[in-house]
Design an enzyme around this catalytic site. Structure first.
Site, PDB file in Angstrom:
ATOM      1  N   LYS A  33     -48.807 -27.141  14.675  1.00  0.00           N
ATOM      2  CA  LYS A  33     -49.733 -27.117  15.950  1.00  0.00           C
ATOM      3  C   LYS A  33     -50.932 -26.092  15.966  1.00  0.00           C
ATOM      4  O   LYS A  33     -51.237 -25.589  14.808  1.00  0.00           O
ATOM      5  CB  LYS A  33     -48.640 -26.282  17.147  1.00  0.00           C
ATOM      6  N   TYR A 256     -74.745  -2.812  19.480  1.00  0.00           N
ATOM      7  CA  TYR A 256     -75.154  -2.616  21.004  1.00  0.00           C
ATOM      8  C   TYR A 256     -74.411  -1.256  21.404  1.00  0.00           C
ATOM      9  O   TYR A 256     -73.596  -0.770  20.774  1.00  0.00           O
ATOM     10  CB  TYR A 256     -74.282  -3.618  22.008  1.00  0.00           C
TER      11      TYR A 256
END
Length: 368
Positions: A33, A256
């Site tokens: 999956k 940042y």
């Protein structure tokens, strides 16, 4: 090499199948999956089947049908269905359907009747995970209806199964209670006249450490990819290259904020991978990569497309290789990244983004 590359060792996938099979002594379902936990569902499925896996596991109809469209004829179980699922296309593709309740059961029967082809069904019991599966008070009705539909040649009930909540702690009394509940569910199904050839409960952890939970088949997910118990081979290496280098003095803000300021002169190396590529922001301040023969920290905020490495005094140049995680005694592992981000390896692997190129090494799988 592209900006980021995930190198998938299919020989490791094959070796992991053989290792688990030797311990478990049962049939194995290779769970592919989420695009094979980010490794590539079709490629992993082929390697796993060549190594001895007899089943493939998917969550969705789209995943199961993708395997069929790639030419894989191995039995496939698909277990999570939309309320308006088109079961006819799955029945026609000979995909086993995990069924968890009466509404779903009746919908599968109606699709089989309209198609004129019996559905291959595996009934799921909820033994304590409280997700999918029929609760004990609803189980007898579910198996009675399944037996009725089997008698009408609308069903072939091929399995009864469930899912453990905490197989990583085999001594937990709750695990014993779940196994007891599963055995009760199998007994009720057989008393109702069903004779499923497969009963399965064990995931990777149970396959390796919980003999009582193994039954006829074990479903292996994370063990298939080698990102968990010792003795297995990691199948993915995530790597990139330095794209920019600068020497900065002490007191330089990085990324940042800045949330990081250099405490000394340092060489900063820019890596063109960020959280859009699966480098989790939650690992900021802890994560390390392999550069220049040693571990170096990622510093400052991880951005969408890039992050910054403090290479200290290493003589780094643009183009130098960087390994974020991969096999080796000193390199960071995917389990390290999971710990740094406060999650599990599954989330790290499935989070590797589409911009990261997958490249396959056949290794041992080439000869099988």
């Amino acid at each position: 090499m592209s900006l980021g590359e995930a190198v998938i060792d299919l020989g490791a996938v094959a070796a992991n199948v053989r290792t688990v099979a030797a311990v478990a002594g049962t049939e194995l379902m290779a769970v592919v999956k989420a695009d094979g936990f980010g490794h590539g569902a079709v490629e992993v499925a082929r390697a796993a089947v060549a190594a001895g896996a007899t089943w493939l596991g998917t969550t969705s109809a789209a995943e199961a049908l993708h395997l069929r469209s790639a030419g894989l004829t191995t039995p496939v179980l698909s277990w999570l269905h939309a309320p308006d699922e088109d079961f006819a296309r799955l029945i026609a593709a000979r995909v086993d359907l995990g069924v968890s309740g009466l509404t779903q059961l009746h919908a599968v029967a109606a699709a089989a009747r309209g198609l004129g082809l019996p559905a291959q069904v595996q009934l799921k019991a909820d033994t304590g995970l409280s997700r999918n599966g029929a609760r004990p008070e609803d189980w007898a009705d579910l198996v009675a209806w399944a037996r009725k539909y089997e008698g009408e040649d609308l069903f072939r009930v091929r399995g009864v199964w469930s899912h453990l909540a905490n197989a990583e702690r085999p001594a937990d009394p709750a695990v014993t209670r779940q196994i007891d509940a599963f055995e009760d569910a199998v007994r009720v199904a057989r008393d109702a006249g069903l004779d499923p050839p497969l009963t399965h409960l064990a995931n990777s952890a149970a396959a390796l450490s919980l003999p009582r939970a193994r039954f006829d088949l074990c479903r292996i997910g994370i063990a298939l990819y080698g990102a968990g118990p010792p003795g297995l081979r990691p199948a993915m290496t995530l790597r990139s290259r330095v794209v920019n280098v600068k020497r900065v003095p002490a007191g330089t803000g990085v990324s940042y904020g800045p949330d990081h300021v250099t405490a000394r002169p340092a060489t900063l190396a820019l890596l063109p991978l960020g959280y859009a590529d699966g480098v989790p922001r939650a690992a900021e301040g802890r994560a390390e990569v392999w550069l220049g023969g040693r571990r170096c920290p990622i510093v400052g905020r991880i951005a969408m497309d890039q992050c910054v490495i403090d290479a200290g005094d290493l003589p780094v140049r643009p183009g130098d290789p960087v390994v974020l995680f991969g096999p080796g005694p000193d390199k960071p592992a995917v389990t390290d990244w999971a710990r740094w981000a406060g999650t599990n390896p599954h989330e790290i692997l499935t989070g590797i983004g589409a911009r990261v190129t997958r490249r396959y090494q056949l290794g041992e799988a080439r000869h099988r």
